[in-house]
Write a protein that holds these residues in place. Structure first.
Motif, PDB file in Angstrom:
ATOM      1  N   LEU A 134      24.543  25.652  86.405  1.00 16.23           N
ATOM      2  CA  LEU A 134      25.993  25.787  86.556  1.00 16.23           C
ATOM      3  C   LEU A 134      26.482  27.124  86.010  1.00 16.23           C
ATOM      4  N   ALA A 135      25.865  27.614  84.936  1.00 19.51           N
ATOM      5  CA  ALA A 135      26.232  28.929  84.389  1.00 19.51           C
ATOM      6  C   ALA A 135      25.940  30.027  85.414  1.00 19.51           C
ATOM      7  N   TYR A 136      24.811  29.913  86.117  1.00 24.86           N
ATOM      8  CA  TYR A 136      24.463  30.872  87.169  1.00 24.86           C
ATOM      9  C   TYR A 136      25.510  30.820  88.283  1.00 24.86           C
ATOM     10  N   VAL A 137      25.893  29.620  88.691  1.00 25.67           N
ATOM     11  CA  VAL A 137      26.870  29.458  89.775  1.00 25.67           C
ATOM     12  C   VAL A 137      28.202  30.087  89.393  1.00 25.67           C
ATOM     13  N   LYS A 138      28.614  29.962  88.144  1.00 25.15           N
ATOM     14  CA  LYS A 138      29.882  30.554  87.705  1.00 25.15           C
ATOM     15  C   LYS A 138      29.885  32.068  87.874  1.00 25.15           C
ATOM     16  N   VAL A 139      28.728  32.689  87.705  1.00 26.86           N
ATOM     17  CA  VAL A 139      28.632  34.143  87.823  1.00 26.86           C
ATOM     18  C   VAL A 139      28.416  34.577  89.264  1.00 26.86           C
ATOM     19  N   HIS A 140      27.493  33.916  89.983  1.00 26.57           N
ATOM     20  CA  HIS A 140      27.072  34.376  91.298  1.00 26.57           C
ATOM     21  C   HIS A 140      27.651  33.596  92.476  1.00 26.57           C
ATOM     22  N   GLY A 141      28.154  32.402  92.238  1.00 22.03           N
ATOM     23  CA  GLY A 141      28.784  31.630  93.308  1.00 22.03           C
ATOM     24  C   GLY A 141      27.840  30.894  94.234  1.00 22.03           C
TER      25      GLY A 141
END
Length: 114
Positions: A81-88
């Motif tokens: 989820l942290a990755y998704v917040k940055v990269h979408g």
């Protein structure tokens, strides 16, 4: 989270995380109810555009649903989820390792000993 005889049980911490992510009004009692609450939470986030990234919150809700063969996908993977917040986008394992600063793997981890 544990499923036994079709009944779902969560720890207090899991329930609080689930409630925070989905805005669920009560604790789900079965996998089917759990999936329905995930879908409702996803719809809520899309309509409200939660924190300006409702699509991302909706994706997190959808990804928590039980898999087609009953796989449990909750608690949510906070690292992804942290990755998704940055990269979408949802990361592959390699993208997640790179994002977290871990060295790239070049194979199965075996080395030749001479």
């Amino acid at each position: 989270m544990i499923v036994s005889n079709g009944r779902l049980s969560m720890s207090q911490d899991e329930w609080l995380q689930f409630q925070q992510i989905t805005r669920a009004p009560w604790q789900p009692r079965s996998p089917r109810e759990f999936n329905a609450m995930c879908e409702l939470g996803a719809a809520h986030h899309m309509v409200e555009n939660t924190d300006g990234v409702g699509w991302m919150q909706a994706m997190a809700c959808e990804d928590m649903k039980f898999g087609p063969d009953g796989q449990i996908n909750f608690p949510a993977d906070q690292r992804r989820l942290a990755y998704v917040k940055v990269h979408g986008t949802w990361p592959t394992d390699e993208q997640l390792r790179e994002f977290e600063g871990q060295p790239k793997t070049s194979g199965p981890g075996l080395t030749v000993v001479r």
